[in-house]
Design a protein around this motif. Structure first.
Motif, PDB file in Angstrom:
ATOM      1  N   GLU A  55       0.812  -1.213   0.000  1.00 13.66           N
ATOM      2  CA  GLU A  55       0.000   0.000   0.000  1.00 13.66           C
ATOM      3  C   GLU A  55       0.847   1.265   0.000  1.00 13.66           C
ATOM      4  OE1 GLU A  55      -2.726  -0.364   3.262  1.00 13.66           O
ATOM      5  OE2 GLU A  55      -3.777  -2.034   2.321  1.00 13.66           O
ATOM      6  N   SER A  56       2.013   1.194   0.617  1.00 11.78           N
ATOM      7  CA  SER A  56       2.860   2.382   0.654  1.00 11.78           C
ATOM      8  C   SER A  56       4.061   2.270  -0.283  1.00 11.78           C
ATOM      9  CB  SER A  56       3.340   2.636   2.084  1.00 11.78           C
ATOM     10  OG  SER A  56       4.131   1.567   2.529  1.00 11.78           O
ATOM     11  N   ALA A  57       4.061   1.289  -1.171  1.00  7.18           N
ATOM     12  CA  ALA A  57       5.206   1.052  -2.050  1.00  7.18           C
ATOM     13  C   ALA A  57       5.478   2.235  -2.975  1.00  7.18           C
ATOM     14  CB  ALA A  57       5.013  -0.221  -2.871  1.00  7.18           C
ATOM     15  N   GLY A  58       4.441   2.968  -3.336  1.00  4.67           N
ATOM     16  CA  GLY A  58       4.648   4.131  -4.186  1.00  4.67           C
ATOM     17  C   GLY A  58       5.558   5.146  -3.523  1.00  4.67           C
ATOM     18  N   ASN A  59       5.543   5.178  -2.203  1.00  8.08           N
ATOM     19  CA  ASN A  59       6.389   6.100  -1.458  1.00  8.08           C
ATOM     20  C   ASN A  59       7.788   5.536  -1.224  1.00  8.08           C
ATOM     21  OD1 ASN A  59       4.164   7.822  -1.205  1.00  8.08           O
ATOM     22  ND2 ASN A  59       3.526   6.837   0.684  1.00  8.08           N
ATOM     23  N   ASP A  60       7.884   4.233  -0.999  1.00  7.89           N
ATOM     24  CA  ASP A  60       9.176   3.635  -0.651  1.00  7.89           C
ATOM     25  C   ASP A  60       9.170   2.151  -1.023  1.00  7.89           C
ATOM     26  OD1 ASP A  60      11.596   2.923   0.406  1.00  7.89           O
ATOM     27  OD2 ASP A  60      11.040   3.296   2.490  1.00  7.89           O
ATOM     28  N   VAL A  61       9.732   1.825  -2.170  1.00 10.19           N
ATOM     29  CA  VAL A  61       9.776   0.441  -2.635  1.00 10.19           C
ATOM     30  C   VAL A  61      10.661  -0.409  -1.724  1.00 10.19           C
ATOM     31  CG1 VAL A  61      10.400  -1.067  -4.566  1.00 10.19           C
ATOM     32  CG2 VAL A  61       9.307   1.118  -5.009  1.00 10.19           C
ATOM     33  N   THR A  62      11.638   0.207  -1.082  1.00  7.81           N
ATOM     34  CA  THR A  62      12.516  -0.574  -0.197  1.00  7.81           C
ATOM     35  C   THR A  62      11.747  -1.169   0.971  1.00  7.81           C
ATOM     36  OG1 THR A  62      13.174   1.383   1.074  1.00  7.81           O
ATOM     37  CG2 THR A  62      14.586   0.753  -0.775  1.00  7.81           C
ATOM     38  N   GLN A  63      10.675  -0.522   1.395  1.00  5.14           N
ATOM     39  CA  GLN A  63       9.848  -1.069   2.475  1.00  5.14           C
ATOM     40  C   GLN A  63       9.214  -2.388   2.029  1.00  5.14           C
ATOM     41  OE1 GLN A  63       6.549   1.387   3.691  1.00  5.14           O
ATOM     42  NE2 GLN A  63       6.284   0.264   5.603  1.00  5.14           N
ATOM     43  N   LEU A  64       8.765  -2.453   0.790  1.00  4.10           N
ATOM     44  CA  LEU A  64       8.199  -3.688   0.249  1.00  4.10           C
ATOM     45  C   LEU A  64       9.274  -4.768   0.186  1.00  4.10           C
ATOM     46  CD1 LEU A  64       5.981  -5.377  -1.030  1.00  4.10           C
ATOM     47  CD2 LEU A  64       6.474  -4.253  -3.211  1.00  4.10           C
ATOM     48  N   GLU A  65      10.463  -4.416  -0.263  1.00  8.97           N
ATOM     49  CA  GLU A  65      11.558  -5.384  -0.331  1.00  8.97           C
ATOM     50  C   GLU A  65      11.922  -5.908   1.060  1.00  8.97           C
ATOM     51  OE1 GLU A  65      14.474  -3.081  -2.394  1.00  8.97           O
ATOM     52  OE2 GLU A  65      13.597  -3.512  -4.357  1.00  8.97           O
ATOM     53  N   GLU A  66      11.957  -5.020   2.043  1.00  8.40           N
ATOM     54  CA  GLU A  66      12.248  -5.433   3.420  1.00  8.40           C
ATOM     55  C   GLU A  66      11.159  -6.360   3.954  1.00  8.40           C
ATOM     56  OE1 GLU A  66      12.790  -1.806   5.588  1.00  8.40           O
ATOM     57  OE2 GLU A  66      14.678  -1.347   4.566  1.00  8.40           O
ATOM     58  N   SER A  67       9.923  -6.073   3.599  1.00 13.00           N
ATOM     59  CA  SER A  67       8.818  -6.921   4.025  1.00 13.00           C
ATOM     60  C   SER A  67       8.939  -8.315   3.415  1.00 13.00           C
ATOM     61  CB  SER A  67       7.482  -6.276   3.629  1.00 13.00           C
ATOM     62  OG  SER A  67       6.419  -7.108   3.965  1.00 13.00           O
TER      63      SER A  67
ATOM     64  N   LYS B 251       6.894 -19.677  -2.864  1.00 14.26           N
ATOM     65  CA  LYS B 251       6.935 -19.446  -4.313  1.00 14.26           C
ATOM     66  C   LYS B 251       6.173 -18.179  -4.678  1.00 14.26           C
ATOM     67  CE  LYS B 251       7.464 -24.313  -5.427  1.00 14.26           C
ATOM     68  NZ  LYS B 251       6.796 -25.525  -5.890  1.00 14.26           N
ATOM     69  N   ALA B 252       5.040 -17.957  -4.024  1.00 13.98           N
ATOM     70  CA  ALA B 252       4.258 -16.743  -4.286  1.00 13.98           C
ATOM     71  C   ALA B 252       5.060 -15.499  -3.894  1.00 13.98           C
ATOM     72  CB  ALA B 252       2.925 -16.797  -3.535  1.00 13.98           C
ATOM     73  N   VAL B 253       5.763 -15.569  -2.781  1.00 17.47           N
ATOM     74  CA  VAL B 253       6.613 -14.461  -2.350  1.00 17.47           C
ATOM     75  C   VAL B 253       7.724 -14.230  -3.371  1.00 17.47           C
ATOM     76  CG1 VAL B 253       8.286 -13.722  -0.591  1.00 17.47           C
ATOM     77  CG2 VAL B 253       6.081 -14.684   0.103  1.00 17.47           C
ATOM     78  N   ASP B 254       8.325 -15.310  -3.847  1.00 18.73           N
ATOM     79  CA  ASP B 254       9.379 -15.181  -4.859  1.00 18.73           C
ATOM     80  C   ASP B 254       8.863 -14.495  -6.117  1.00 18.73           C
ATOM     81  OD1 ASP B 254      11.185 -16.418  -3.160  1.00 18.73           O
ATOM     82  OD2 ASP B 254      11.027 -18.385  -4.144  1.00 18.73           O
ATOM     83  N   ASN B 255       7.642 -14.838  -6.521  1.00 16.49           N
ATOM     84  CA  ASN B 255       7.062 -14.215  -7.719  1.00 16.49           C
ATOM     85  C   ASN B 255       6.847 -12.720  -7.520  1.00 16.49           C
ATOM     86  OD1 ASN B 255       7.052 -16.626  -9.119  1.00 16.49           O
ATOM     87  ND2 ASN B 255       4.941 -17.122  -8.579  1.00 16.49           N
ATOM     88  N   VAL B 256       6.377 -12.329  -6.325  1.00 17.37           N
ATOM     89  CA  VAL B 256       6.195 -10.904  -6.045  1.00 17.37           C
ATOM     90  C   VAL B 256       7.561 -10.213  -6.031  1.00 17.37           C
ATOM     91  CG1 VAL B 256       5.480  -9.223  -4.296  1.00 17.37           C
ATOM     92  CG2 VAL B 256       3.991 -11.162  -4.852  1.00 17.37           C
ATOM     93  N   ARG B 257       8.556 -10.853  -5.440  1.00 14.80           N
ATOM     94  CA  ARG B 257       9.905 -10.279  -5.401  1.00 14.80           C
ATOM     95  C   ARG B 257      10.424 -10.052  -6.826  1.00 14.80           C
ATOM     96  NH1 ARG B 257      13.303  -9.989  -1.478  1.00 14.80           N
ATOM     97  NH2 ARG B 257      12.432 -11.693  -0.253  1.00 14.80           N
TER      98      ARG B 257
ATOM     99  N   GLY C 195      10.741  -3.861 -11.608  1.00 16.84           N
ATOM    100  CA  GLY C 195      10.256  -2.487 -11.640  1.00 16.84           C
ATOM    101  C   GLY C 195       8.804  -2.271 -11.263  1.00 16.84           C
ATOM    102  N   ASP C 196       8.091  -3.292 -10.891  1.00 17.50           N
ATOM    103  CA  ASP C 196       6.685  -3.146 -10.504  1.00 17.50           C
ATOM    104  C   ASP C 196       6.615  -2.705  -9.043  1.00 17.50           C
ATOM    105  OD1 ASP C 196       3.968  -3.259 -10.097  1.00 17.50           O
ATOM    106  OD2 ASP C 196       3.750  -5.359 -10.752  1.00 17.50           O
ATOM    107  N   ALA C 197       6.273  -1.441  -8.821  1.00 23.20           N
ATOM    108  CA  ALA C 197       6.220  -0.899  -7.460  1.00 23.20           C
ATOM    109  C   ALA C 197       4.983  -1.363  -6.696  1.00 23.20           C
ATOM    110  CB  ALA C 197       6.263   0.626  -7.496  1.00 23.20           C
ATOM    111  N   THR C 198       3.948  -1.788  -7.411  1.00 21.43           N
ATOM    112  CA  THR C 198       2.729  -2.257  -6.745  1.00 21.43           C
ATOM    113  C   THR C 198       2.307  -3.591  -7.360  1.00 21.43           C
ATOM    114  OG1 THR C 198       1.388  -0.922  -8.253  1.00 21.43           O
ATOM    115  CG2 THR C 198       1.903   0.048  -6.108  1.00 21.43           C
ATOM    116  N   PRO C 199       3.029  -4.645  -7.052  1.00 23.77           N
ATOM    117  CA  PRO C 199       2.737  -5.950  -7.653  1.00 23.77           C
ATOM    118  C   PRO C 199       1.434  -6.556  -7.137  1.00 23.77           C
ATOM    119  CG  PRO C 199       4.373  -6.179  -5.948  1.00 23.77           C
ATOM    120  CD  PRO C 199       4.133  -4.713  -6.107  1.00 23.77           C
ATOM    121  N   ASP C 200       0.925  -7.491  -7.901  1.00 23.97           N
ATOM    122  CA  ASP C 200      -0.269  -8.239  -7.501  1.00 23.97           C
ATOM    123  C   ASP C 200       0.118  -9.216  -6.392  1.00 23.97           C
ATOM    124  OD1 ASP C 200      -2.642  -9.661  -7.293  1.00 23.97           O
ATOM    125  OD2 ASP C 200      -2.360 -10.733  -9.184  1.00 23.97           O
TER     126      ASP C 200
END
Length: 132
Positions: free
Chosen positions: A57-69, A98-104, A110-115
Motif C-alpha cells: 500500500e505504501s510502495a509508491g512512497n518507498d519500494v525498499t519497504q516492500l523489499e524489506e517486508s 513461491k508466491a513471495v518469490d514471484n512478487v519479489r 520495476g513493478d512498485a505495486t505488484p499483484d
C-alpha cells in the motif's frame, strides 16, 4: 482498508489457533502435531502477510519497504519450514514461498505495486490445510 486486512488476518490466525487446540484435544498424536504446526505457521504467516500488504500500500512512497517486508516473510517461512514435519503444512509453506518469490521478481523488474493475490491465495490454502 489496511485495518480491515489486519483484522481479517488476525481473525484467521485466531480461528486457526482455536481449531488447532480443539483438534489436539479430540484426536491422536498425528493430529496434535499437525495442529501445533498450524498454530506456529498461522501466527507467523498472519504477521508476514499483514506486513507485506502494508508495504504494498505504501510502495509508491518507498519500494525498499516492500523489499524489506518480502525479506521478513522469507525469514519467517525459513523458520516455519524448520519447525514442521507435516507434509501438508510443508507444501503450503513452500507454495507461499513461491508466491513471495514471484512478487519479489515483479518488484525487481520495476513493478512498485505488484499483484499480491497469489500470496493471499497461498495463505488461504494454508488455512485449509490446517482445518481438520
Amino acid at each position: 482498508m489496511a485495518a480491515s486486512r489486519r483484522r481479517r488476518t488476525t481473525a484467521v490466525a485466531a480461528t486457526l489457533a482455536a481449531v488447532a487446540l480443539t483438534a489436539g484435544l479430540t484426536t491422536g498424536c498425528a493430529a496434535v502435531d499437525k495442529a501445533l504446526d498450524c498454530v506456529q505457521t498461522a501466527d507467523a504467516i498472519a504477521d508476514s502477510v499483514t506486513d507485506m500488504q502494508q508495504a504494498v500500500e505504501s510502495a509508491g512512497n518507498d519500494v525498499t519497504q516492500l523489499e524489506e517486508s518480502l525479506d521478513s516473510i522469507d525469514k519467517n517461512l525459513d523458520e516455519i519450514g524448520g519447525k514442521t514435519d507435516n507434509a501438508d503444512v510443508s507444501k503450503a509453506v513452500d507454495d507461499l514461498g513461491k508466491a513471495v518469490d514471484n512478487v519479489r521478481t515483479s518488484v525487481e523488474n520495476g513493478d512498485a505495486t505488484p499483484d499480491v493475490s497469489p500470496i493471499t491465495d497461498a495463505a488461504g490454502e494454508l488455512t485449509k490445510v490446517c482445518t481438520p
